[in-house]
Design an enzyme around this catalytic site. Structure first.
Site, PDB file in Angstrom:
ATOM      1  N   ARG A 116       0.819  -1.232   0.000  1.00 34.21           N
ATOM      2  CA  ARG A 116       0.000   0.000   0.000  1.00 34.21           C
ATOM      3  C   ARG A 116       0.845   1.271   0.000  1.00 34.21           C
ATOM      4  O   ARG A 116       0.378   2.340   0.389  1.00 34.21           O
ATOM      5  CB  ARG A 116      -0.988   0.010   1.166  1.00 34.21           C
ATOM      6  CG  ARG A 116      -1.969  -1.155   1.102  1.00 34.21           C
ATOM      7  CD  ARG A 116      -3.186  -0.906   1.957  1.00 34.21           C
ATOM      8  NE  ARG A 116      -4.133  -1.987   1.782  1.00 34.21           N
ATOM      9  CZ  ARG A 116      -4.131  -3.110   2.486  1.00 34.21           C
ATOM     10  NH1 ARG A 116      -3.222  -3.278   3.444  1.00 34.21           N
ATOM     11  NH2 ARG A 116      -5.003  -4.046   2.252  1.00 34.21           N
ATOM     12  N   LYS A 138       3.405  11.802 -10.556  1.00 37.00           N
ATOM     13  CA  LYS A 138       2.480  10.952 -11.311  1.00 37.00           C
ATOM     14  C   LYS A 138       3.209   9.650 -11.621  1.00 37.00           C
ATOM     15  O   LYS A 138       4.321   9.676 -12.165  1.00 37.00           O
ATOM     16  CB  LYS A 138       2.073  11.616 -12.630  1.00 37.00           C
ATOM     17  CG  LYS A 138       1.017  12.688 -12.488  1.00 37.00           C
ATOM     18  CD  LYS A 138       0.598  13.202 -13.864  1.00 37.00           C
ATOM     19  CE  LYS A 138      -0.495  14.247 -13.756  1.00 37.00           C
ATOM     20  NZ  LYS A 138      -0.846  14.848 -15.062  1.00 37.00           N
ATOM     21  N   GLU A 180       9.250  20.302 -23.611  1.00 37.07           N
ATOM     22  CA  GLU A 180       8.595  20.502 -22.306  1.00 37.07           C
ATOM     23  C   GLU A 180       9.194  21.718 -21.593  1.00 37.07           C
ATOM     24  O   GLU A 180       8.490  22.438 -20.878  1.00 37.07           O
ATOM     25  CB  GLU A 180       8.716  19.246 -21.434  1.00 37.07           C
ATOM     26  CG  GLU A 180       8.075  17.988 -22.025  1.00 37.07           C
ATOM     27  CD  GLU A 180       6.542  17.954 -21.942  1.00 37.07           C
ATOM     28  OE1 GLU A 180       5.931  18.941 -21.493  1.00 37.07           O
ATOM     29  OE2 GLU A 180       5.954  16.923 -22.338  1.00 37.07           O
ATOM     30  N   LYS A 222       7.639  23.652 -12.628  1.00 37.36           N
ATOM     31  CA  LYS A 222       6.805  22.476 -12.343  1.00 37.36           C
ATOM     32  C   LYS A 222       6.564  22.348 -10.838  1.00 37.36           C
ATOM     33  O   LYS A 222       5.463  22.003 -10.403  1.00 37.36           O
ATOM     34  CB  LYS A 222       7.472  21.213 -12.904  1.00 37.36           C
ATOM     35  CG  LYS A 222       6.669  19.962 -12.607  1.00 37.36           C
ATOM     36  CD  LYS A 222       6.512  19.053 -13.765  1.00 37.36           C
ATOM     37  CE  LYS A 222       5.617  17.877 -13.386  1.00 37.36           C
ATOM     38  NZ  LYS A 222       5.294  17.007 -14.484  1.00 37.36           N
ATOM     39  N   GLU A 232      -4.134  17.450  -9.864  1.00 35.43           N
ATOM     40  CA  GLU A 232      -4.757  18.032 -11.059  1.00 35.43           C
ATOM     41  C   GLU A 232      -6.254  18.187 -10.868  1.00 35.43           C
ATOM     42  O   GLU A 232      -7.057  17.793 -11.706  1.00 35.43           O
ATOM     43  CB  GLU A 232      -4.464  17.122 -12.272  1.00 35.43           C
ATOM     44  CG  GLU A 232      -4.565  17.836 -13.606  1.00 35.43           C
ATOM     45  CD  GLU A 232      -4.064  16.987 -14.773  1.00 35.43           C
ATOM     46  OE1 GLU A 232      -2.939  16.471 -14.693  1.00 35.43           O
ATOM     47  OE2 GLU A 232      -4.806  16.844 -15.741  1.00 35.43           O
ATOM     48  N   ARG A 242      -2.845  22.247 -12.064  1.00 33.35           N
ATOM     49  CA  ARG A 242      -1.854  21.401 -12.747  1.00 33.35           C
ATOM     50  C   ARG A 242      -2.218  21.162 -14.204  1.00 33.35           C
ATOM     51  O   ARG A 242      -1.352  20.854 -15.023  1.00 33.35           O
ATOM     52  CB  ARG A 242      -1.735  20.069 -11.989  1.00 33.35           C
ATOM     53  CG  ARG A 242      -0.662  19.176 -12.560  1.00 33.35           C
ATOM     54  CD  ARG A 242      -0.392  17.965 -11.699  1.00 33.35           C
ATOM     55  NE  ARG A 242       0.707  17.216 -12.257  1.00 33.35           N
ATOM     56  CZ  ARG A 242       1.491  16.398 -11.567  1.00 33.35           C
ATOM     57  NH1 ARG A 242       1.287  16.219 -10.279  1.00 33.35           N
ATOM     58  NH2 ARG A 242       2.475  15.757 -12.158  1.00 33.35           N
ATOM     59  N   ASN A 246      -0.565  20.502 -19.128  1.00 34.68           N
ATOM     60  CA  ASN A 246      -0.995  19.758 -20.316  1.00 34.68           C
ATOM     61  C   ASN A 246      -0.980  20.638 -21.569  1.00 34.68           C
ATOM     62  O   ASN A 246      -1.521  20.247 -22.613  1.00 34.68           O
ATOM     63  CB  ASN A 246      -2.411  19.192 -20.123  1.00 34.68           C
ATOM     64  CG  ASN A 246      -2.460  18.157 -19.019  1.00 34.68           C
ATOM     65  OD1 ASN A 246      -1.436  17.575 -18.664  1.00 34.68           O
ATOM     66  ND2 ASN A 246      -3.639  17.931 -18.457  1.00 34.68           N
ATOM     67  N   HIS A 249      -0.803  19.219 -25.056  1.00 31.90           N
ATOM     68  CA  HIS A 249      -0.950  17.765 -24.952  1.00 31.90           C
ATOM     69  C   HIS A 249      -2.245  17.226 -25.542  1.00 31.90           C
ATOM     70  O   HIS A 249      -2.336  16.034 -25.809  1.00 31.90           O
ATOM     71  CB  HIS A 249      -0.817  17.320 -23.492  1.00 31.90           C
ATOM     72  CG  HIS A 249       0.620  17.305 -23.015  1.00 31.90           C
ATOM     73  ND1 HIS A 249       1.393  18.449 -22.969  1.00 31.90           N
ATOM     74  CD2 HIS A 249       1.418  16.297 -22.580  1.00 31.90           C
ATOM     75  CE1 HIS A 249       2.599  18.147 -22.521  1.00 31.90           C
ATOM     76  NE2 HIS A 249       2.650  16.847 -22.277  1.00 31.90           N
ATOM     77  N   HIS A 253      -1.075  14.360 -27.700  1.00 32.49           N
ATOM     78  CA  HIS A 253      -1.333  12.948 -27.387  1.00 32.49           C
ATOM     79  C   HIS A 253      -2.003  12.236 -28.540  1.00 32.49           C
ATOM     80  O   HIS A 253      -1.728  11.059 -28.798  1.00 32.49           O
ATOM     81  CB  HIS A 253      -2.246  12.835 -26.154  1.00 32.49           C
ATOM     82  CG  HIS A 253      -1.479  12.838 -24.876  1.00 32.49           C
ATOM     83  ND1 HIS A 253      -2.098  12.868 -23.651  1.00 32.49           N
ATOM     84  CD2 HIS A 253      -0.149  12.785 -24.625  1.00 32.49           C
ATOM     85  CE1 HIS A 253      -1.172  12.861 -22.702  1.00 32.49           C
ATOM     86  NE2 HIS A 253       0.017  12.819 -23.271  1.00 32.49           N
ATOM     87  N   HIS A 265       7.690  12.042 -27.826  1.00 32.06           N
ATOM     88  CA  HIS A 265       6.631  12.780 -27.132  1.00 32.06           C
ATOM     89  C   HIS A 265       6.770  14.298 -27.324  1.00 32.06           C
ATOM     90  O   HIS A 265       5.798  15.000 -27.620  1.00 32.06           O
ATOM     91  CB  HIS A 265       6.694  12.409 -25.648  1.00 32.06           C
ATOM     92  CG  HIS A 265       5.727  13.138 -24.785  1.00 32.06           C
ATOM     93  ND1 HIS A 265       4.369  12.892 -24.806  1.00 32.06           N
ATOM     94  CD2 HIS A 265       5.918  14.127 -23.865  1.00 32.06           C
ATOM     95  CE1 HIS A 265       3.767  13.691 -23.941  1.00 32.06           C
ATOM     96  NE2 HIS A 265       4.685  14.451 -23.359  1.00 32.06           N
TER      97      HIS A 265
HETATM   98  N1  GLY Z   1       3.170  16.160 -17.495  1.00 31.30           N
HETATM   99  C1  GLY Z   1       2.043  16.792 -16.952  1.00 31.30           C
HETATM  100  C2  GLY Z   1       1.941  16.721 -15.480  1.00 31.30           C
HETATM  101  O1  GLY Z   1       2.869  16.325 -14.821  1.00 31.30           O
HETATM  102  O2  GLY Z   1       0.928  17.042 -14.933  1.00 31.30           O
END
Ligand code: GLY
Length: 364
Positions: A116, A138, A180, A222, A232, A242, A246, A249, A253, A265
């Site tokens: 967990r 993430k 990025e 960031k 987010e 957050r 994007n 993106h 994407h 990417h």
């Molecule tokens: N790459 C987008 C984020 O980390 O939210």
């Protein structure tokens, strides 16, 4: 040494310097067993990490992962869980992920789901992972139905960015990471754009102070965004959380998926940003000079700014299915002006068509 602080519920730092991998020794936190995840190409760095772990009196378990996105499958995940079980990792033990964004995503997700949730350290080794994929908490893996469909927000206990590990990174991968960096420039740090276009060659040189400075600036952007919205979850009116990360993106994407992940990417995000700028020009009044600046800055480091690949209907269909869609309407991050992101919801079809024409009518 540059340190960027992520002020989330479980706060952590990103520590950036040449040789930062050696700092592992001060971040083991009393673990007696440490699982080290890495792709074959980073065997040398993983061996160094293993030496540090042993010198601290802990026992390393070396887990070599398939290259890139091939690591992020349920089969690999199950294998990793089995390896942790065999090694007997307990709640006080540690996972270390050394590699690009796919490796750190997978390693972080294994840490998030083992017992967990146990501690993990992210050691991103590409420009893209250092400024984006490997630092924001993430974690996850892919399903045949789509990328990152399983995952968790799980903060690392520290991010160690060893800029020496960038040496040897293919030029196309460096450029992909710069997309990025430039994204962070457009949403929040104009100085980044000046630094990139002021000396594009230095910006692409992994041994240069210019690239190190760009990475540090990007990590700070960031960190600020993630600190206020790890999950987010806030985008209310012009208060964009957050989700602003994007930028580029939504279409990016779709292009990435339509081209079966054969295009890096960052190139897809670059195309997505040009499209988003053209769209913002049409629907929220982004000025022409800033639209032109997108093409200039991205083009200065060899990123694509026009597209002649998959047709619009297929990309539109993919965008509608993307997990970034909420409900059944399209959402794009758009700029009102340099450094002022907002969300464009369900844009007018004519504006979408116009932005698409602007992206496809030109050449790089
Ligand atoms: N790459 C987008 C984020 O980390 O939210």
């Amino acid at each position: 040494m540059t340190v960027a602080h992520f002020a989330t519920d479980c706060p952590y730092d990103a520590r950036i310097r040449p040789g930062a991998l050696d700092d592992l020794t001060t971040h083991l936190g009393g673990a007696t067993k440490v699982a080290i995840f890495f792709p074959e190409v980073l065997g040398g760095a993983a061996a160094r990490a293993s030496d540090v772990v042993r010198a601290a009196g802990a026992e390393p378990t070396m887990i070599e992962l398939p290259e890139g996105e091939q690591a992020k499958t349920p089969v690999v995940l199950a294998d990793c869980w089995g390896r942790l079980a065999d090694a007997g990792l307990t709640r006080t033990d540690l996972v270390i992920g050394i590699g690009g964004g796919a490796t750190t995503d997978l390693a972080g997700f294994v840490a998030a789901t083992w017992l967990r949730g146990i501690r993990w350290i992210s050691v991103p080794t590409t420009v893209l992972a250092m400024v984006d994929a490997g630092i924001g908490g993430k974690t996850g893996a892919d399903l045949p139905q789509g990328k990152n469909l399983i995952g968790a927000f799980w903060e690392p206990s520290v991010v160690l960015e060893d800029t020496d590990l960038l040496v040897g990174l293919p030029a196309r991968q460096v450029r992909s990471g710069l997309a990025e960096v430039i994204k962070h420039g457009f949403i929040a740090d104009e100085r980044t754009l000046v630094l990139v276009s002021g000396d594009p060659a230095q910006a692409q040189d992994v041994t240069s102070g210019r690239l190190a400075e760009l990475i540090a600036r990007s990590v700070h952007v960031k960190a600020r965004v993630v600190s206020s919205d790890l999950r987010e979850s806030t985008s209310v009116g012009d208060d964009v959380g957050r989700e602003q990360l994007n930028y580029g993106h939504t279409l990016g994407h779709a292009i990435e998926a339509a081209e079966h992940f054969t295009r890096p990417h960052g190139e897809c995000v670059a195309l997505g940003m040009v499209f988003a700028a053209e769209l913002a020009h049409r629907v929220i009044g982004l000025d022409e000079a800033t639209v032109a600046r997108h093409r200039r800055v991205l083009g200065s480091v060899g990123l694509p700014t026009s597209y002649h690949g998959v047709a619009w209907p297929a990309l539109h269909e993919l965008m509608m299915r993307d997990k970034k869609t909420r409900g059944s309407v399209l959402r794009f991050v758009g700029l009102r002006a340099q450094g002022e992101p907002t969300i464009i919801v369900d844009p007018d079809p004519q504006a979408l068509r116009g932005a698409w024409q602007a992206l496809t009518a030109t050449t790089d």
